[in-house]
Design a protein around this motif. Structure first.
Motif, PDB file in Angstrom:
ATOM      1  N   UNK A 150     -28.952  14.483 -32.452  1.00 32.91           N
ATOM      2  CA  UNK A 150     -27.748  14.295 -31.629  1.00 32.91           C
ATOM      3  C   UNK A 150     -28.054  14.449 -30.144  1.00 32.91           C
ATOM      4  N   UNK A 151     -29.127  15.169 -29.793  1.00 35.00           N
ATOM      5  CA  UNK A 151     -29.434  15.433 -28.376  1.00 35.00           C
ATOM      6  C   UNK A 151     -30.675  14.671 -27.905  1.00 35.00           C
ATOM      7  N   UNK A 152     -31.065  13.662 -28.644  1.00 38.01           N
ATOM      8  CA  UNK A 152     -32.245  12.874 -28.259  1.00 38.01           C
ATOM      9  C   UNK A 152     -31.923  11.388 -28.327  1.00 38.01           C
ATOM     10  N   UNK A 153     -32.794  10.598 -27.665  1.00 36.23           N
ATOM     11  CA  UNK A 153     -32.556   9.153 -27.601  1.00 36.23           C
ATOM     12  C   UNK A 153     -33.636   8.345 -28.292  1.00 36.23           C
ATOM     13  N   UNK A 154     -34.840   8.911 -28.419  1.00 28.60           N
ATOM     14  CA  UNK A 154     -35.935   8.188 -29.068  1.00 28.60           C
ATOM     15  C   UNK A 154     -36.878   9.211 -29.671  1.00 28.60           C
ATOM     16  N   UNK A 155     -38.022   8.721 -30.160  1.00 29.84           N
ATOM     17  CA  UNK A 155     -38.950   9.613 -30.850  1.00 29.84           C
ATOM     18  C   UNK A 155     -39.527  10.659 -29.904  1.00 29.84           C
ATOM     19  N   UNK A 156     -39.905  10.234 -28.695  1.00 29.05           N
ATOM     20  CA  UNK A 156     -40.498  11.178 -27.744  1.00 29.05           C
ATOM     21  C   UNK A 156     -39.508  12.261 -27.358  1.00 29.05           C
TER      22      UNK A 156
ATOM     23  N   UNK B 256     -39.497  15.669 -41.605  1.00 31.96           N
ATOM     24  CA  UNK B 256     -38.137  15.584 -42.137  1.00 31.96           C
ATOM     25  C   UNK B 256     -37.352  14.462 -41.496  1.00 31.96           C
ATOM     26  N   UNK B 257     -37.746  14.057 -40.280  1.00 29.34           N
ATOM     27  CA  UNK B 257     -37.113  12.917 -39.616  1.00 29.34           C
ATOM     28  C   UNK B 257     -37.937  11.647 -39.777  1.00 29.34           C
ATOM     29  N   UNK B 258     -38.919  11.677 -40.654  1.00 33.67           N
ATOM     30  CA  UNK B 258     -39.805  10.532 -40.950  1.00 33.67           C
ATOM     31  C   UNK B 258     -40.645  10.116 -39.733  1.00 33.67           C
ATOM     32  N   UNK B 259     -40.929  11.067 -38.841  1.00 32.86           N
ATOM     33  CA  UNK B 259     -41.698  10.783 -37.628  1.00 32.86           C
ATOM     34  C   UNK B 259     -43.139  11.223 -37.844  1.00 32.86           C
ATOM     35  N   UNK B 260     -44.113  10.320 -37.695  1.00 34.94           N
ATOM     36  CA  UNK B 260     -45.522  10.719 -37.844  1.00 34.94           C
ATOM     37  C   UNK B 260     -45.968  11.598 -36.679  1.00 34.94           C
ATOM     38  N   UNK B 261     -46.661  12.675 -36.997  1.00 40.25           N
ATOM     39  CA  UNK B 261     -47.156  13.612 -35.984  1.00 40.25           C
ATOM     40  C   UNK B 261     -48.475  14.186 -36.460  1.00 40.25           C
ATOM     41  N   UNK B 262     -49.248  14.696 -35.521  1.00 38.90           N
ATOM     42  CA  UNK B 262     -50.529  15.290 -35.864  1.00 38.90           C
ATOM     43  C   UNK B 262     -50.873  16.373 -34.853  1.00 38.90           C
TER      44      UNK B 262
END
Length: 508
Positions: free
Chosen positions: A152-158, A199-205
């Motif tokens: 709710x407080x973000x606009x994109x993945x970054x 949990x948000x389906x965002x790839x991270x490492x």
């Protein structure tokens, strides 16, 4: 078409020269100033371990295309070990092997890194949405609530990753407090962030690197978060959510694994050290060209033997001196003996100094001219007369050197650096002008020759010009283009405007 031939040729020559110059100066980083140095860093990793018996294999992650940095040199230091480097997932690793190790062992990896002015983007294919982690209650519901509030407080993945990291550092609700605590290390925070981002389906490492600092002994690797925004990997500081690596940060390896893996050995320890280094900018540019697989540096004068390089440092300035002579003769109107005699005399001035060279040149030519007039009375043919003048010039140079040495005048010893044949031809030409046009014209052309030689000398000893033409020899095409342009000049010379100013006043 014939009228456009020369302008087109000038434009083509200038375009080729400027294009090569731009590529070498901007893309490869060849310096525009002499003795220019570039900041870089020498980074060393010491890997020590204890063998447990049998053949030992030590695997150690090493940097590969670190963001914002260029690897200029790499050295692997080990005695009695075989070495290979292989890619392993997102990393590159060095593999040391030996069959019969004895006692504590240590191997070293040393690299020279250079901060890039324009960091390259970490273009990597999008791995696709990751699978959601399987969590038990109450962690599953808490994770879903955290993801929903951050979204709710973000606009994109970054921005999503940035908001998440800031919430983790300042947990305001009980849902976030289930995952983080005030005592968590950066590594634990990044591990938790990767789980919540999944949990948000965002790839991270996870990424690890070291800070490049002057106090660079026994440095500890720092852990960062990287998320993929569908275009590239973006770095996130786990302490405050800042986007992007600092300029002085070297990414070493990626993944939630230690940097060292051992077979038949134990007690692995890694010590990182950093030293600030200053390296010649030309050498850095050559290494950068090798990294970029540019063939431009292979055809550089820097690849020639040093003795040949020193020779071309002088020869490359002769065309510039020739262009100056064209400018001073055709546009200014100075008269000289011969076309290229002044530039050759200017080359001699580089060794004798300007004032000493003018004095020695004037003395040799004056004495030689007097002897030339004596030879005229002997009614010699042209070739024998020129040969006689050359012999006399050499005898005069020898006499001046011996006399100056006995008097303690060291500048007199450099008279041998003058081109003797040019001096002989100058004396011959001056005698002819003296007989045909009188001493006034002879003196005028002699002074003009020395003036042009002095101008050429002052230009040719300039260290900036010397550096530019040696590192960027393609600039000779600009000199050629300007010489061709001056070759079409048929207007008034500046000296003629002074000579005929009285006619202009009479007409008014």
């Amino acid at each position: 078409m014939k009228r456009l031939h020369l302008p087109l040729l000038i434009l083509i020559l200038s375009g080729i020269a400027l294009g090569i110059f731009y590529h070498k100066a901007v893309n490869l980083g060849f310096p525009l100033l002499p003795a220019q140095q570039t900041d870089n860093w020498v980074v060393e990793a010491r890997v020590s371990f204890e063998p447990t018996g049998g053949a030992v294999t030590a695997r150690f992650f090493i940097p590969e295309n670190p963001p914002g940095m260029a690897l200029l040199e790499e050295h692997f230091i080990s005695r009695g070990y075989g070495l290979t480097t292989t890619p392993t997932g997102p990393n590159r690793e060095a593999v040391w092997t030996t069959r019969w190790p004895s006692g504590p062992q240590a191997v070293y990896y040393r690299a020279t890194v250079y901060p890039l002015e324009q960091p390259r983007a970490d273009q990597a294919p999008y791995p696709g949405p990751v699978a959601q982690p399987e969590l038990e209650e109450p962690y599953r519901s808490a994770a879903e609530e955290v993801v929903q509030k951050v979204r709710e407080r973000s606009a994109d993945i970054t921005s999503f990753a940035t908001v998440l990291v800031r919430d983790m550092n300042h947990p305001a609700d009980e849902n976030m407090q289930l995952f983080v605590s005030a005592t968590d290390s950066d590594r634990e925070k990044v591990r938790t962030a990767i789980q919540l981002l999944a949990g948000a389906r965002i790839p991270a490492r996870m990424a690890h690197g070291i800070q490049l600092t002057d106090r660079g002994n026994d440095l500890q690797p720092e852990t960062w978060l990287e998320v993929h925004n569908t275009r590239s990997w973006v770095a996130i500081d786990p302490d405050d959510g800042t986007v992007g690596y600092p300029d002085d940060f070297l990414v070493w390896w990626r993944g939630d694994t230690p940097p060292v893996r051992l077979d038949r050995a134990r007690d692995a320890q890694v010590r990182f050290s950093v030293a600030h280094n200053y390296q010649n900018a030309v050498e850095v540019a050559r290494q950068k060209a090798d990294l970029l697989d540019s063939r431009m540096a292979d055809f550089s004068l820097l690849e020639l033997p040093v003795q040949t390089q020193n020779m071309y440092r002088v020869l490359l300035l002769v065309p510039l001196g020739a262009m100056i002579i064209v400018l001073l003769r055709n546009v200014v109107g100075l008269q000289t003996f011969g076309t290229f005699m002044p530039v050759l005399i200017a080359l001699s001035f580089r060794e004798t100094s300007l004032l000493g060279g003018i004095i020695l040149f004037s003395l040799i030519v004056s004495l030689g001219l007097a002897i030339r007039f004596y030879l005229e009375k002997l009614k010699l043919l042209l070739v024998p007369r020129l040969a006689s003048v050359v012999i006399v010039v050499i005898l005069l140079m020898l006499a001046l050197s011996i006399l100056s040495h006995n008097l303690g005048i060291e500048h007199g010893l450099t008279v041998a650096l003058f081109p003797m044949v040019i001096l002989a031809m100058t004396i011959e030409r001056m005698s002819i002008v003296w007989e045909e046009h009188g001493p006034a014209d002879t003196l005028r052309q002699g002074i003009g020759s020395l003036a042009v030689a002095a101008v050429c000398y002052l230009v040719m000893i300039n260290p900036y010009i010397d550096h530019l033409f040696f590192v960027f020899p393609e600039l000779l095409l600009i000199v050629l283009a300007l010489t061709l342009l001056l070759g079409r000049y048929t207007g008034y010379r500046l000296t003629e405007l002074v000579r005929f100013r009285a006619f202009g006043g009479g007409e008014r």
